[in-house]
Design an enzyme around this catalytic site. Sequence first.
Site, short mmCIF file in Angstrom:
data_model
loop_
_atom_site.label_atom_id
_atom_site.label_comp_id
_atom_site.label_asym_id
_atom_site.label_seq_id
_atom_site.Cartn_x
_atom_site.Cartn_y
_atom_site.Cartn_z
N PRO A 88 -9.94 12.31 7.81
CA PRO A 88 -9.69 10.89 8.11
C PRO A 88 -10.79 10.00 7.54
CG PRO A 88 -9.44 12.25 10.08
CD PRO A 88 -10.06 13.13 9.02
N GLU A 115 -13.23 19.99 15.07
CA GLU A 115 -13.81 18.65 14.86
C GLU A 115 -14.13 18.40 13.40
OE1 GLU A 115 -12.70 18.43 18.26
OE2 GLU A 115 -13.59 16.62 17.37
N ARG A 153 5.29 16.13 -7.92
CA ARG A 153 6.49 15.48 -8.47
C ARG A 153 6.18 14.63 -9.68
NH1 ARG A 153 7.18 10.47 -7.03
NH2 ARG A 153 9.45 10.47 -6.97
N ASP A 168 9.33 4.89 -9.50
CA ASP A 168 8.89 4.99 -8.11
C ASP A 168 8.51 3.64 -7.55
OD1 ASP A 168 6.92 8.05 -7.91
OD2 ASP A 168 9.03 7.58 -7.64
C1 4FV Z 1 -6.64 14.19 8.20
C2 4FV Z 1 -6.11 12.93 7.87
C3 4FV Z 1 -6.91 14.67 9.56
C4 4FV Z 1 -9.27 15.78 11.53
C5 4FV Z 1 -9.83 16.81 12.42
C6 4FV Z 1 -8.28 17.83 10.91
C7 4FV Z 1 -8.01 16.37 10.98
C8 4FV Z 1 -9.21 18.12 12.05
N1 4FV Z 1 -6.86 14.84 7.06
N2 4FV Z 1 -6.01 12.88 6.51
N3 4FV Z 1 -5.73 11.95 8.70
N4 4FV Z 1 -7.64 15.81 9.67
O1 4FV Z 1 -6.52 14.03 10.55
O2 4FV Z 1 -6.48 14.03 6.05
O3 4FV Z 1 -10.22 19.00 11.59
#
Ligand code: 4FV
Length: 252
Positions: A88, A115, A153, A168
Amino acid sequence: MKVDILTLFPNMFSSPFQESILGKAIEKGLIQIRTINIRDYAFDKHQVVDDTPYGGGQGMVMKVEPIARAMEWVKSQASSAWTIYLTPQGNPFNQKMAQNLSNRPHLILLCGRYEGIDERVRELFVDEEISIGDYVLTGGELAAMVLIDAVSRLLPGVLGSDRSAEEDSFFQSLLEFPQYTRPSSFRGMEVPEILLSGNHAAISRWRRMEALRRTWMRRPDLLEKASLSNDDRELLKEIVEQGRGEKIGDGV
Ligand code: 4FV
């Protein structure tokens, strides 16, 4: 393109890549996907891959050693690989990034769990961090699948005709125009006459107008980024004047 995926759940990737367009692309060898189980690189008796965070706090953190061993094994076979950590905290994924990544010969995707990963993994191995959206998943696997789908794609030969990728939405960062197919009438709902006219110039003008209208209504932020022609600006003026600025949800 080669894609190596470092994950604690390799089986999650089996079915999504057997179906449909991606399944055929893999059969045709247009994309090679390999999963590496990080737990196979935890050499202690219990193959421990996570531990409590230094400094205390909730949850567990993925240990650096198993990931480092797995990464070095993969990188020992492909020095030119571009390593992406799905998190994230990464750059918000978009079509432009998908296009850029589709030009790379080899991607390594690191999927976090718990985490997240020990910070030293980032410093040692990660070239780019990507987020698929501002929400928290249980793991990076689904994010990796989204990225692989969006990138694959765009590879030559994966879609029926490469032209369709160019059409697209977001390619020109406009939302898609409304699409219709047979029957031309359904429960009294008629397909717009223009689409049945065979007048291709008029049809493409209507489609551009509807793409601009929908983008103006739903994602005005995209209009700022879009490369609009003078015609587009004329159409947009018409749209605004038409005052069909009603809020979303009334079928615009
Ligand atoms: C995530 C996202 C995501 C966070 C903690 C995996 C999680 C756990 N990855 N975009 N949104 N990852 O939420 O890519 O480890």
